[in-house]
Design an enzyme around this catalytic site. Structure first.
Site, short mmCIF file in Angstrom:
data_model
loop_
_atom_site.label_atom_id
_atom_site.label_comp_id
_atom_site.label_asym_id
_atom_site.label_seq_id
_atom_site.Cartn_x
_atom_site.Cartn_y
_atom_site.Cartn_z
N GLU A 157 -5.38 -8.41 -1.37
CA GLU A 157 -6.02 -8.30 -0.04
C GLU A 157 -7.48 -7.98 -0.26
O GLU A 157 -7.81 -7.14 -1.11
CB GLU A 157 -5.42 -7.16 0.80
CG GLU A 157 -4.10 -7.45 1.42
CD GLU A 157 -3.67 -6.36 2.41
OE1 GLU A 157 -4.54 -5.78 3.08
OE2 GLU A 157 -2.46 -6.11 2.48
N GLU A 206 0.83 -1.21 0.00
CA GLU A 206 0.00 0.00 0.00
C GLU A 206 0.87 1.27 0.00
O GLU A 206 0.79 2.11 0.90
CB GLU A 206 -0.95 -0.01 1.20
CG GLU A 206 -1.95 -1.16 1.12
CD GLU A 206 -2.99 -1.17 2.23
OE1 GLU A 206 -2.73 -0.59 3.29
OE2 GLU A 206 -4.07 -1.76 2.03
C1 BGP Z 1 -4.52 -3.17 4.85
C2 BGP Z 1 -3.14 -3.59 5.28
C3 BGP Z 1 -3.09 -4.89 6.01
C4 BGP Z 1 -4.31 -5.28 6.78
C5 BGP Z 1 -5.60 -4.83 6.17
C6 BGP Z 1 -6.81 -4.95 7.06
O1 BGP Z 1 -4.60 -1.78 4.79
O2 BGP Z 1 -2.29 -3.75 4.17
O3 BGP Z 1 -1.88 -4.97 6.72
O4 BGP Z 1 -4.21 -5.21 8.10
O5 BGP Z 1 -5.56 -3.51 5.71
O6 BGP Z 1 -6.83 -3.90 7.96
P1 BGP Z 1 -7.08 -4.10 9.50
O7 BGP Z 1 -6.06 -5.06 9.95
O8 BGP Z 1 -6.91 -2.78 10.08
O9 BGP Z 1 -8.46 -4.62 9.62
#
Ligand code: BGP
Length: 479
Positions: free
Chosen positions: A377, A176
């Site tokens: 993701e 990201e």
């Molecule tokens: C993205 C990141 C991840 C992950 C995901 C879910 O922005 O790349 O590392 O964590 O979000 O977010 P969260 O863990 O805050 O629910």
């Protein structure tokens, strides 16, 4: 009739700092993630300059993948995974980021993990930096604000590129990377937080240092791609963007332009540099409006131009709405907030659920760049309930994933060349935004709770068998 490629890479994604634990084992140094305390949906996590006694730092133990990787990978293989996305924790290899000799114990750990994946026929997809820069680089350089960090990063990249030849083929540079366009990105991504202790949501914003840092990350990313192309012919290197479609709140032309502006700043600014090898035409004004003057060198244009990525990857969790007038920003998200969309429901953490937005994103990326793309993701962070018989009926997660896979198939039918799909947090792990365990994404439940209790045992949720069927049918059987 399925529209997915026959060699579609089905799998799941995690990040080292959110899953491994063992934060100071075998010579590992502290990363920025290791300096972040636990938080929750109401109380933001804090970043600290020292480890405060008696305070919980969730990455320190996480779900102890460091000692459970064999069992975990066997479970992923049982689901039929073709690919597993994780990151290398930079501070296992170079504890402060500044050493000249790598830490052999750290390298050996990833040898074991990649060998295990390969034994199970699972392709590793490796992020070089997933929100886990060495904290010492924050202290010494204010993170990526300093150009000197590029050399430290490249020493690390060369080390792992050399070491894992024949074991890894797919690499991503920065997770990201566009996080740096948002104030939250200062902690997670650019590391421009020297001396700061406090909530991650309240870092005094300095767009000058964030955008300068981002410029250095673009150069580092391009140099990593060029290094791969020059010396490691098997390697394929992608970027990774947090893609959040911005919809105009109404058909008021002012809303259309406001949404377009957000699409440019958040999604396309970084993506254009990595895919086209140059800043977009709108970059100059965008920076000027923020009062940012980038420090650049004459060779930068050529570095960016020669290091364009082989494929485009992105995370997708939600869409958002933009209004030129109202500015209530009540809809939550991982890096960016927006207006509430009346047509969408939201997760317990307020992230708006929008499967069509995934098709919209895949189409938009394909229309703009026409390169292979991968959804690395996606998923539903939810509270899981363990029933008396031990079962976990995560039907809402299944419904979420089903709808998003349908969207991927629709985009493939439109002509997008989609390489694969790796839902986030395939094994429960620590939340990046809040530091919680309660926000779970996995097909595999881990008995670890927010108060630190739990025996770390792994069990299958209902989504485990469902996803296994999805993979076996190459996305045909989604029931
Ligand atoms: C993205 C990141 C991840 C992950 C995901 C879910 O922005 O790349 O590392 O964590 O979000 O977010 P969260 O863990 O805050 O629910």
């Amino acid at each position: 009739m399925t529209t997915l490629r026959k060699d579609f890479l089905w799998g799941g994604a995690v990040a080292a700092n959110q899953i491994e634990g063992a934060w100071d084992a075998d010579g590992k140094g502290p990363s920025v993630a290791d300096m972040c305390t636990a938080g929750n949906a109401d109380t933001p996590k804090r970043v600290t300059t020292v480890i405060e006694p008696g305070v919980r730092y969730p990455s320190h133990e996480a779900v102890d993948f460091y000692h459970h990787y064999e069992e975990d990978i066997a479970l992923l293989a049982e689901m039929g995974f073709k690919v597993f996305r994780t990151s290398i924790n930079w501070t296992r290899i170079f504890p402060t980021g500044m050493e000249t000799v790598p830490n052999e114990a750290g390298l050996a750990f990833y040898d074991r993990v990649f060998d295990c994946l390969n034994r199970h026929g699972i392709e590793p997809l490796i992020t070089l930096s997933h929100y886990e820069m060495p904290y010492a680089l924050v202290e010494s350089y204010n993170g990526w604000e300093s150009r000197a960090v590029i050399d430290h990063f490249m020493r690390y990249v060369k080390t792992v590129f050399d070491r894992y030849q024949g074991k890894v083929k797919y690499w991503l540079t920065f997770n990201e990377i566009n996080a740096g366009t948002m104030p939250m990105g200062a902690v997670l991504s650019t590391g421009t937080i020297r001396g700061y202790t406090g909530p991650v949501t309240a870092v005094p914003d300095d767009p000058g240092s964030r955008y300068q840092a981002l410029h250095h990350m673009f150069l580092a990313s391009a140099e990593a791609v060029s290094l791969a192309h020059a010396h490691y012919p098997d390697y394929r290197v992608g970027n990774m963007i947090c893609f959040v479609p911005a919809y105009p709140m109404t058909c008021d032309p002012a809303d259309i332009l406001a949404a377009e502006e957000q699409m440019r700043e958040f999604n396309w600014y970084a993506a254009d540099v990595q895919v086209r090898g140059e800043y977009p035409a709108f970059a100059e004004k965008l920076l000027r409006d923020k009062g940012v003057v980038l420090r650049t060198e004459p060779e930068d244009a050529e570095i960016l131009k020669s290091g364009t990525v082989d494929f485009f990857t992105f995370s997708y969790y939600m869409s958002t709405c933009v209004s030129a007038k109202a500015d209530d920003k009540t809809a939550a998200g991982n890096l960016i907030r927006g207006e509430k969309n009346p047509y969408l429901s939201a997760s317990d953490w307020g992230w708006q659920i929008d499967p069509m937005g995934l098709k919209y994103s895949l189409d938009a990326i394909t229309d703009r760049y026409r390169i292979p793309v991968m959804v690395v993701e996606n998923g539903l962070g939810a509270r899981d309930v363990v029933e008396a018989d031990g079962s976990i009926r995560d039907e809402a997660r299944i419904a979420y994933l089903r709808a998003h896979i349908e969207a991927i198939k629709d985009a493939a039918a439109d002509g997008a060349d989609i390489l694969g799909y790796t839902p986030w947090g395939c094994i429960d792990l620590v939340s990046a935004s809040t530091g919680e365990m309660a926000k779970r994404y996995g097909f595999i439940y881990v008995n670890k709770q927010d108060d630190g209790s739990g025996d770390m045992s792994r069990s299958k949720k209902a989504s485990f068998d469902w996803y296994k069927k999805v993979i076996a049918s190459n996305g045909e059987d989604l029931d």
